[in-house]
Write a protein that holds these residues in place. Structure first.
Motif, PDB file in Angstrom:
ATOM      1  N   ARG A 236       0.835  -1.216   0.000  1.00  0.00           N
ATOM      2  CA  ARG A 236       0.000   0.000   0.000  1.00  0.00           C
ATOM      3  C   ARG A 236       0.865   1.260   0.000  1.00  0.00           C
ATOM      4  N   ILE A 237       2.018   1.201   0.649  1.00  0.00           N
ATOM      5  CA  ILE A 237       2.936   2.338   0.571  1.00  0.00           C
ATOM      6  C   ILE A 237       3.445   2.491  -0.858  1.00  0.00           C
ATOM      7  N   TRP A 238       3.859   1.393  -1.460  1.00  0.00           N
ATOM      8  CA  TRP A 238       4.410   1.400  -2.828  1.00  0.00           C
ATOM      9  C   TRP A 238       3.385   1.901  -3.843  1.00  0.00           C
ATOM     10  N   GLU A 239       2.102   1.583  -3.621  1.00  0.00           N
ATOM     11  CA  GLU A 239       1.041   2.079  -4.502  1.00  0.00           C
ATOM     12  C   GLU A 239       1.032   3.599  -4.575  1.00  0.00           C
ATOM     13  N   LYS A 240       1.343   4.239  -3.451  1.00  0.00           N
ATOM     14  CA  LYS A 240       1.241   5.692  -3.360  1.00  0.00           C
ATOM     15  C   LYS A 240       2.556   6.406  -3.673  1.00  0.00           C
ATOM     16  N   SER A 241       3.677   5.739  -3.429  1.00  0.00           N
ATOM     17  CA  SER A 241       4.962   6.418  -3.601  1.00  0.00           C
ATOM     18  C   SER A 241       6.075   5.405  -3.838  1.00  0.00           C
ATOM     19  N   LYS A 242       7.000   5.768  -4.723  1.00  0.00           N
ATOM     20  CA  LYS A 242       8.154   4.907  -5.005  1.00  0.00           C
ATOM     21  C   LYS A 242       9.385   5.343  -4.208  1.00  0.00           C
ATOM     22  N   ILE A 243       9.232   6.388  -3.388  1.00  0.00           N
ATOM     23  CA  ILE A 243      10.379   6.870  -2.603  1.00  0.00           C
ATOM     24  C   ILE A 243      10.082   6.893  -1.107  1.00  0.00           C
ATOM     25  N   HIS A 244       9.040   6.166  -0.709  1.00  0.00           N
ATOM     26  CA  HIS A 244       8.733   6.039   0.709  1.00  0.00           C
ATOM     27  C   HIS A 244       8.738   4.561   1.102  1.00  0.00           C
ATOM     28  N   ALA A 245       9.060   4.316   2.359  1.00  0.00           N
ATOM     29  CA  ALA A 245       9.117   2.958   2.879  1.00  0.00           C
ATOM     30  C   ALA A 245       8.788   2.995   4.360  1.00  0.00           C
ATOM     31  N   PHE A 246       8.877   1.825   4.998  1.00  0.00           N
ATOM     32  CA  PHE A 246       8.715   1.761   6.446  1.00  0.00           C
ATOM     33  C   PHE A 246       9.668   0.714   6.998  1.00  0.00           C
TER      34      PHE A 246
ATOM     35  N   ILE B  63      33.393  -8.159  -2.905  1.00  0.00           N
ATOM     36  CA  ILE B  63      32.194  -7.844  -3.695  1.00  0.00           C
ATOM     37  C   ILE B  63      32.561  -7.058  -4.948  1.00  0.00           C
ATOM     38  N   GLN B  64      32.011  -7.492  -6.082  1.00  0.00           N
ATOM     39  CA  GLN B  64      32.159  -6.802  -7.362  1.00  0.00           C
ATOM     40  C   GLN B  64      30.787  -6.383  -7.866  1.00  0.00           C
ATOM     41  N   LYS B  65      30.785  -5.537  -8.868  1.00  0.00           N
ATOM     42  CA  LYS B  65      29.510  -5.031  -9.376  1.00  0.00           C
ATOM     43  C   LYS B  65      28.626  -6.159  -9.912  1.00  0.00           C
ATOM     44  N   THR B  66      29.245  -7.196 -10.424  1.00  0.00           N
ATOM     45  CA  THR B  66      28.471  -8.324 -10.956  1.00  0.00           C
ATOM     46  C   THR B  66      27.732  -9.087  -9.848  1.00  0.00           C
ATOM     47  N   ASP B  67      28.160  -8.913  -8.604  1.00  0.00           N
ATOM     48  CA  ASP B  67      27.467  -9.554  -7.477  1.00  0.00           C
ATOM     49  C   ASP B  67      26.208  -8.795  -7.082  1.00  0.00           C
ATOM     50  N   CYS B  68      26.086  -7.553  -7.525  1.00  0.00           N
ATOM     51  CA  CYS B  68      25.030  -6.654  -7.047  1.00  0.00           C
ATOM     52  C   CYS B  68      23.865  -6.586  -8.023  1.00  0.00           C
ATOM     53  N   LYS B  69      22.711  -6.325  -7.471  1.00  0.00           N
ATOM     54  CA  LYS B  69      21.510  -6.092  -8.271  1.00  0.00           C
ATOM     55  C   LYS B  69      20.898  -4.761  -7.851  1.00  0.00           C
ATOM     56  N   GLU B  70      20.523  -3.969  -8.847  1.00  0.00           N
ATOM     57  CA  GLU B  70      19.806  -2.727  -8.568  1.00  0.00           C
ATOM     58  C   GLU B  70      18.313  -2.959  -8.777  1.00  0.00           C
ATOM     59  N   MET B  71      17.527  -2.346  -7.915  1.00  0.00           N
ATOM     60  CA  MET B  71      16.075  -2.539  -7.998  1.00  0.00           C
ATOM     61  C   MET B  71      15.378  -1.479  -7.162  1.00  0.00           C
TER      62      MET B  71
ATOM     63  N   LYS C 124      10.905  -4.108  -4.685  1.00  0.00           N
ATOM     64  CA  LYS C 124      11.482  -5.337  -5.230  1.00  0.00           C
ATOM     65  C   LYS C 124      12.528  -5.925  -4.285  1.00  0.00           C
ATOM     66  N   SER C 125      13.219  -5.060  -3.546  1.00  0.00           N
ATOM     67  CA  SER C 125      14.211  -5.568  -2.597  1.00  0.00           C
ATOM     68  C   SER C 125      13.542  -6.377  -1.488  1.00  0.00           C
ATOM     69  N   GLU C 126      12.310  -6.003  -1.144  1.00  0.00           N
ATOM     70  CA  GLU C 126      11.586  -6.790  -0.145  1.00  0.00           C
ATOM     71  C   GLU C 126      11.271  -8.185  -0.685  1.00  0.00           C
ATOM     72  N   LEU C 127      10.990  -8.275  -1.970  1.00  0.00           N
ATOM     73  CA  LEU C 127      10.773  -9.580  -2.587  1.00  0.00           C
ATOM     74  C   LEU C 127      12.077 -10.367  -2.651  1.00  0.00           C
ATOM     75  N   PHE C 128      13.183  -9.670  -2.900  1.00  0.00           N
ATOM     76  CA  PHE C 128      14.496 -10.316  -2.949  1.00  0.00           C
ATOM     77  C   PHE C 128      14.794 -11.015  -1.627  1.00  0.00           C
ATOM     78  N   TRP C 129      14.493 -10.375  -0.519  1.00  0.00           N
ATOM     79  CA  TRP C 129      14.806 -10.955   0.778  1.00  0.00           C
ATOM     80  C   TRP C 129      14.021 -12.226   1.049  1.00  0.00           C
ATOM     81  N   SER C 130      12.845 -12.341   0.464  1.00  0.00           N
ATOM     82  CA  SER C 130      12.065 -13.567   0.626  1.00  0.00           C
ATOM     83  C   SER C 130      12.213 -14.491  -0.584  1.00  0.00           C
ATOM     84  N   SER C 131      13.258 -14.219  -1.397  1.00  0.00           N
ATOM     85  CA  SER C 131      13.583 -15.051  -2.576  1.00  0.00           C
ATOM     86  C   SER C 131      12.428 -15.151  -3.547  1.00  0.00           C
TER      87      SER C 131
END
Length: 488
Positions: A124-134, A293-301, A305-312
């Motif tokens: 519901r936060i993401w629905e309203k804003s892409k730069i806010h979180a909790f 760590i190298q750039k190839t190890d990293c993902k931008e999102m 989406k990072s919340e989905l990443f943490w739950s695989s």
């Protein structure tokens, strides 16, 4: 239980043990199958309120009938205390239908009812804003009610503190059935329910949250090292010295897990960074080059989406956060805090012990940053400055049976005992949201004794005495009680 008036439809949300929907309603939010057995104590009545008046009715009726009241939001209680009572006939107040979320981006706030899940809140936060979180947890099916009232933390804790550090108001139904907000409940009670466990003081209905800012692009990585091939011991050892001191925009969780098929240890480093991958690599090279760590190890999102990443589940759409279903499992958790790094020879002995025990995973969550700036008395949660990281002892299994359960639970106890020389002392700290009935519980013959001062001081340290004072003030008849509630 009687209805307050005909418009309340109270009878349609009450289930006794003869009701055809009783069992499915009870089991819907039992996340730990240890407490879903035929001999597990069951509530005589389940109430699934739809609004505040139903909660008020349930509190008043339970008090008048002398019934113990258990309050459940998401059911992720590791000891099942939100839906099981071992000492009294009880009523289950299941808050899962009270889950409205109202996000106000202009105010940068969200009002969320306790039956909502963390995943629903994030969506519901993401629905309203892409730069806010909790700042809350990474398991999307956890209920907001228990998560917040017990402290709550996630990958933003080094930047913004705990979940409770970002709560600005709340609504609670007290032992007299009154509905109160922060102003009417007073600052003592408002302090207590932000980390002291809401179920000791009343029924929390909703929270008002302060949202935080995040960049449109965040970065993550997950890399794994093993003992023999990649010298994980050295890297784990180094992590202890940098994880709480590195840039506060960076959170690096460390999972240490035995691999029985190869007789080795896997050390998995999972990171969240408030910035792009170039900046993340730069921070890592400066502060923790040993991980390589190298750039190839990293993902931008995006943050969502990072919340989905943490739950695989980053390959899924954001709507997966709205799923309330959960794969039930058998589980046991314990917790500790580290205030000085474990010596390398001690670390080697711990890893060897884990290989011997075979089943217990250790999860290290770094502190520092904002966590070191908030005083330990500002909320009931006391584990702040001076703590390097928190340890979660984690074991899950999928087969029923008393002998199987005893084996897995005992393995966590053995590792916990082995860790004694390395962890916090006087008292040995513990995290309330990783509820652990081993703490403060002793058994003599067939009798079980619970010492509230023991678990109270481990969870809350010097804040425990203030919590007891608030308890006596707001709930003098101890209506809101469980096996690890705040005692009178």
């Amino acid at each position: 239980m009687s209805r307050q008036n005909s418009s309340d439809h109270v009878s349609s949300i009450i289930y006794n043990q003869n009701n055809s929907s009783y069992t499915s309603t009870l089991q819907a939010y039992i996340r730990n199958q240890r407490f879903n057995k035929t001999d597990t104590p069951k509530p005589i009545i389940i109430v699934t309120p739809l609004h505040e008046t139903h909660v008020q009715s349930t509190v008043i009726c339970s008090k008048n009938m002398g019934m113990n009241l258990r309050i459940r939001s998401g059911g992720h209680d590791f000891e099942g205390l939100s839906y099981v009572s071992y000492t009294a006939t009880f009523v289950l107040l299941d808050m899962s239908n009270i889950r409205t979320i109202d996000v106000n981006i202009d105010e940068e706030t969200a009002n969320v009812q306790v039956g909502a899940t963390i995943g629903e809140l994030y969506y519901r936060i993401w629905e309203k804003s892409k730069i806010h979180a909790f700042p809350a947890g990474v398991c999307p099916t956890v209920g907001v009610g228990g998560h917040i009232s017990g402290g709550g933390y996630g990958v933003l804790l080094r930047k913004y503190g705990l979940t409770v550090d970002n709560v600005i108001d709340a609504t609670i139904v007290d032992a007299k059935g009154r509905v109160m907000d922060r102003k009417s409940m007073g600052e003592d009670l408002f302090w207590a329910i932000r980390g002291g466990g809401g179920a000791s003081f009343g029924v929390i209905v909703s929270y008002k949250l302060q949202l935080v800012r995040v960049p449109e692009v965040v970065s993550v990585f997950r890399v794994s090292k093993t003992l023999e091939v990649e010298n994980a011991t050295d890297i784990i050892n180094r992590w202890q010295y940098v994880a709480d001191k590195i840039d506060r925009d960076l959170f690096i969780r460390l999972n240490v897990k035995p691999d029985n098929t190869k007789s080795t240890i896997h050390a998995s480093f999972t990171a969240f960074f408030l910035g792009d991958s170039d900046s993340l690599v730069s921070v890592m090279n400066a502060g923790f080059p040993e991980l390589g760590i190298q750039k190839t190890d990293c993902k931008e999102m995006s943050w969502i989406k990072s919340e989905l990443f943490w739950s695989s589940s980053e390959k899924n759409s954001e709507e997966v956060l709205l799923k309330r279903t959960f794969s039930p499992k058998f589980a046991k958790r314990k917790s500790d805090y580290l205030q000085t790094p474990i010596p390398r020879n001690g670390l080697e002995s711990i890893l060897q012990k884990m290989l011997e025990l075979k089943v217990v995973e250790l999860v290290f969550n770094p502190y520092g940053g904002r966590m070191s700036e908030i005083q330990d008395w500002e909320t009931p949660f006391p584990h702040r400055a001076g703590n390097i990281f928190k340890i979660e002892y984690s074991v899950n299994w999928h087969q029923n049976g008393s002998e199987i359960e005893a084996y897995y639970v005992n393995q966590t106890r053995l590792l916990y005992d082995f860790m004694t020389p390395f962890v916090s002392k006087n008292p040995r700290g513990a995290y309330m949201n990783y509820r652990d009935l081993d703490i403060g519980t002793s058994r003599v013959g067939n009798n079980t004794y619970v010492d509230g001062k023991v678990y109270g001081e481990k969870y809350f340290k010097r804040n425990f005495d203030r919590l007891v004072k608030v308890k006596r003030m707001v709930d003098p008849t101890n209506l809101f009680t469980n096996e690890q509630s705040i005692p009178l």
